[in-house]
Design an enzyme around this catalytic site. Sequence first.
Site, PDB file in Angstrom:
ATOM      1  N   ASP A 533     -20.219 -84.658 -78.170  1.00 20.53           N
ATOM      2  CA  ASP A 533     -18.902 -85.189 -77.801  1.00 20.53           C
ATOM      3  C   ASP A 533     -18.509 -84.530 -76.478  1.00 20.53           C
ATOM      4  O   ASP A 533     -18.214 -83.334 -76.436  1.00 20.53           O
ATOM      5  CB  ASP A 533     -17.894 -84.838 -78.909  1.00 20.53           C
ATOM      6  N   HIS A 534     -18.502 -85.324 -75.431  1.00 22.01           N
ATOM      7  CA  HIS A 534     -18.294 -84.757 -74.102  1.00 22.01           C
ATOM      8  C   HIS A 534     -16.869 -84.234 -73.899  1.00 22.01           C
ATOM      9  O   HIS A 534     -16.591 -83.523 -72.942  1.00 22.01           O
ATOM     10  CB  HIS A 534     -18.648 -85.798 -73.028  1.00 22.01           C
TER      11      HIS A 534
END
Length: 561
Positions: A533-534
């Site tokens: 999850d950036h």
Amino acid sequence: MSVVEIKVPDIGDFDEVAVIELLVKPGDAVQAEQSLITVESDKASMEIPSSQAGVVKELKVKLGDKVSEGSVVLLLEAEGAAAAATPSAPDSAQKTAVAVVPSLKSDINTIAPAAVARTGAIEVRVPDIGDFKDVAVIEVMVKAGDTVRMEQSLITVESDKASMEIPSSAAGVIKELKVKLGDKVNIGDLLAIVEGQAAVASTPAPAASASAPAPAPAPAPVPLSSPASAATAVAAPVPAAMPAHDPTTPQGHLPHASPSVRKVARELGVPLAEVKGSGPKGRITQDDVQGFTRSVMAGAAQTQAQAARAPAGGDGAALGLIPWPKVDFTKFGAVERKDLSRIKKLSGANLHRNWVMIPHVTNNDEADITELEAFRVATNKENEKSGVKVTMLAFVIKAVVAALKKFPDFNASLDGDALVYKQYFNIGFAADTPNGLVVPVLKDADRKGILQISAEMGELARKARDGKLGSADMQGGCISISSLGGIGGTHFTPIINAPEVAILGLSKSQMKPVWDGKQFVPRLVLPLSLSYDHRVIDGAAASRFNAYLGQVLADFRRILL
Ligand code: CAO
């Protein structure tokens, strides 16, 4: 304390202008210069400020009333003794109010003699905009390459009291724009270079030539909400190729709103062009702006909820997309229709939400598991009689625990604006079952050895296949692993299992020639695909996590370091 009348000061040529907004009410405490009402003529809207501080006793105007210079706006219980000595609007207030009125008259005089046209690259500058100094550019309505008409609005500027559109003094193509949002401009500042034709005044405005470096003559600024500016009436000739300006057409697309409402809209990030005004003549009020914000928030929440509920192949409208294609497959051949399994419906909704809501990035790497595989095979031989088979996944679970300890961001979950760091190590693994995908969770993997992990994993996989997993078996995961290594593939993008922030995909290990610094040697290489999850994890951190995982799998002694 004494009660004073606050009157409409000198508002230039405006007479009998309508009150379109009441900004205060009885009992309100107001500061000197605070806006009390908004008035509007057919040329401009402006806010009338208070000449002094105090408490509003009584409003003397209501919406729709017509006021002129000297009309009593309200009674104010004024602060300080000085107030009693100046019962009507003092000079300072008059100056303030005068400043909000664009000096149309002087510009008309400037433009009126225009009769000849100048062609070529023309500098379009800010014309005389009255007492405005350093006004901010709040909207740029054109860009380089656009074709503009004489009088077409180029930018909107705004002071703390009024906003107005600045029209072009030339018709043609914009070669270069010299201002951007947020710039402060003054009379004479260069706005754009236009290749085309300009009106040329025979007598330049004296004020302009005195205070600025020879600004090109320009039409008067168009105050907001002006259906027909005075300058339009004396516009210079329009080239034949350009459609003549229709003075009944509003210039630009700026909505009808007072400066204070525009300010609120800007602060909230509300695009005024999309707000429906409920005030007189469709004017946008502060309530409209706030209502718009509420409806957007409600809409966004609904869209997210719909996205989460949307079945596989569901209606794209849930995300504001075009509808899912409806095809009559029987036109092309025989078909059979089967309902989705319960698990597929549930996992589909979860996968869909996670894919749409999480900004996924996948980092691909490889681990040299030559020695580990030899150890695994030997272990299985030694434990043949125990009935527990050790697969590569058990080692990967142990290596992932080590990586989670080294990189705690991967063992976290987003909770609003905060990250929740877990101090336990529960690893989920995707299990393929006849009814679809499920993710049982192996608890406290940090406290278990490879044999125990293998035994529990086997038990969970069996329960999954038999449809016997309880909800507790599938809860509390920190990170998931999706292993397709027993099947095939080189790399893939696994979908993160929210609220986890990463998932590791394993593909099929293969013998590969690997350069050892002197020669190519055959090594067993396991592909690692780490989706993260950036919002929580940077690319560099993901790369380090995956590389560390590879090092541990290559040599488990690293865990001891
Ligand atoms: N490379 C090469 N071979 C591998 C391997 C890899 N990365 N991982 C496992 N294998 C081998 C095993 O060693 C085993 O070989 P043998 O039978 O010769 O010993 C064979 O593949 C089958 O392994 P397995 O699948 O029974 O065991 P596992 O521990 O690797 O996996 C489980 C268990 C439950 C995860 C697995 O059965 C499964 O369901 N995998 C599918 C997961 C899935 O669907 N993921 C996709 C999710 S997104 O759609």
